[in-house]
Design a protein around this motif. Sequence first.
Motif, short mmCIF file in Angstrom:
data_model
loop_
_atom_site.label_atom_id
_atom_site.label_comp_id
_atom_site.label_asym_id
_atom_site.label_seq_id
_atom_site.Cartn_x
_atom_site.Cartn_y
_atom_site.Cartn_z
N PHE A 1 100.53 41.60 -11.38
CA PHE A 1 100.15 42.88 -10.71
C PHE A 1 101.33 43.41 -10.13
O PHE A 1 101.84 42.81 -9.27
CB PHE A 1 98.83 42.81 -9.88
CG PHE A 1 97.78 42.29 -10.77
CD1 PHE A 1 97.02 42.98 -11.78
CD2 PHE A 1 97.55 40.74 -10.76
CE1 PHE A 1 95.69 42.70 -12.35
CE2 PHE A 1 96.22 40.57 -11.24
CZ PHE A 1 95.49 41.29 -12.17
N SER A 2 101.56 44.68 -10.32
CA SER A 2 102.87 45.32 -9.42
C SER A 2 102.30 46.62 -8.92
O SER A 2 101.73 47.28 -9.54
CB SER A 2 103.73 45.33 -10.30
OG SER A 2 103.78 45.99 -11.50
N ALA B 1 98.35 47.65 -18.72
CA ALA B 1 97.50 48.93 -18.38
C ALA B 1 98.10 49.42 -16.92
O ALA B 1 98.73 48.58 -16.18
CB ALA B 1 96.17 48.58 -18.13
N ALA B 2 98.42 50.66 -16.99
CA ALA B 2 99.11 51.22 -15.71
C ALA B 2 98.55 52.53 -15.45
O ALA B 2 97.75 53.18 -16.15
CB ALA B 2 100.50 51.33 -15.87
N VAL B 3 98.46 52.96 -13.79
CA VAL B 3 98.47 54.46 -13.58
C VAL B 3 99.33 54.87 -12.69
O VAL B 3 99.93 53.95 -11.81
CB VAL B 3 97.05 54.30 -12.65
CG1 VAL B 3 97.22 53.69 -11.50
CG2 VAL B 3 96.83 55.80 -12.49
N GLY C 1 103.96 56.91 -7.42
CA GLY C 1 103.55 55.51 -7.13
C GLY C 1 102.91 54.95 -8.79
O GLY C 1 102.51 55.71 -9.63
N THR C 2 103.25 53.70 -8.99
CA THR C 2 102.53 52.93 -10.09
C THR C 2 101.85 51.71 -9.68
O THR C 2 102.48 51.09 -8.90
CB THR C 2 103.81 52.65 -11.10
OG1 THR C 2 104.54 54.29 -11.29
CG2 THR C 2 103.35 52.08 -12.16
N ALA C 3 100.90 51.71 -10.36
CA ALA C 3 100.09 50.36 -10.12
C ALA C 3 100.07 49.89 -11.67
O ALA C 3 99.66 50.77 -12.62
CB ALA C 3 98.76 50.63 -9.67
N ARG C 4 100.31 48.59 -11.84
CA ARG C 4 100.32 48.25 -13.39
C ARG C 4 99.91 46.57 -13.20
O ARG C 4 100.11 45.83 -12.33
CB ARG C 4 101.85 48.18 -13.91
CG ARG C 4 102.10 47.69 -15.07
CD ARG C 4 103.37 47.94 -15.70
NE ARG C 4 104.08 47.17 -16.88
CZ ARG C 4 104.27 47.48 -17.98
NH1 ARG C 4 104.60 48.59 -17.82
NH2 ARG C 4 104.57 46.58 -18.86
N ALA C 5 99.29 46.38 -14.47
CA ALA C 5 98.85 45.11 -14.76
C ALA C 5 99.52 44.50 -16.08
O ALA C 5 99.44 45.35 -17.00
CB ALA C 5 97.21 44.97 -14.79
#
Length: 144
Positions: free
Chosen positions: A134-135, A95-97, A111-115
Amino acid sequence: MNVSHNGPGKGANAAQPLFVQRRPFRQEFTGEHDGQEAVLGLGYGTQVGKVGLEFSAGAAWQSADLSAFIWGVSASEARGGRPAYAPGDAVIPFAAVNAFYPLNDNWTLIGTARADFLPNEVSNSPIVDEDNIFSLILGVTYSF
């Protein structure tokens, strides 16, 4: 919603949400591991003020060759406390935003936040300590 290669940030209209479907397939061709990866994902893009947002989820299938290269331990790499391990094929949900903020006509902050949620065949590897990855990625792009 207009989407550039920088994402939904440029010229986007909040009244027109965007659904994005991804189906990339990757084949390693140098002979390093001869593995494959196929990704299936679905994303939803929207605009909040100047910020373009994309929420996505999906899964990546990794062939046994690729999975062994990334998560495995070959016989030549095995040591005391780190036995040989071959995870086999793996399916890794994610999942990411993503966020895009245009600074001007050429520059965009991204920017990216990903799990990534590792399946047992990956998390059981002796070189993997976690069940999830988590990145966070921050960057800037320039468009010509």
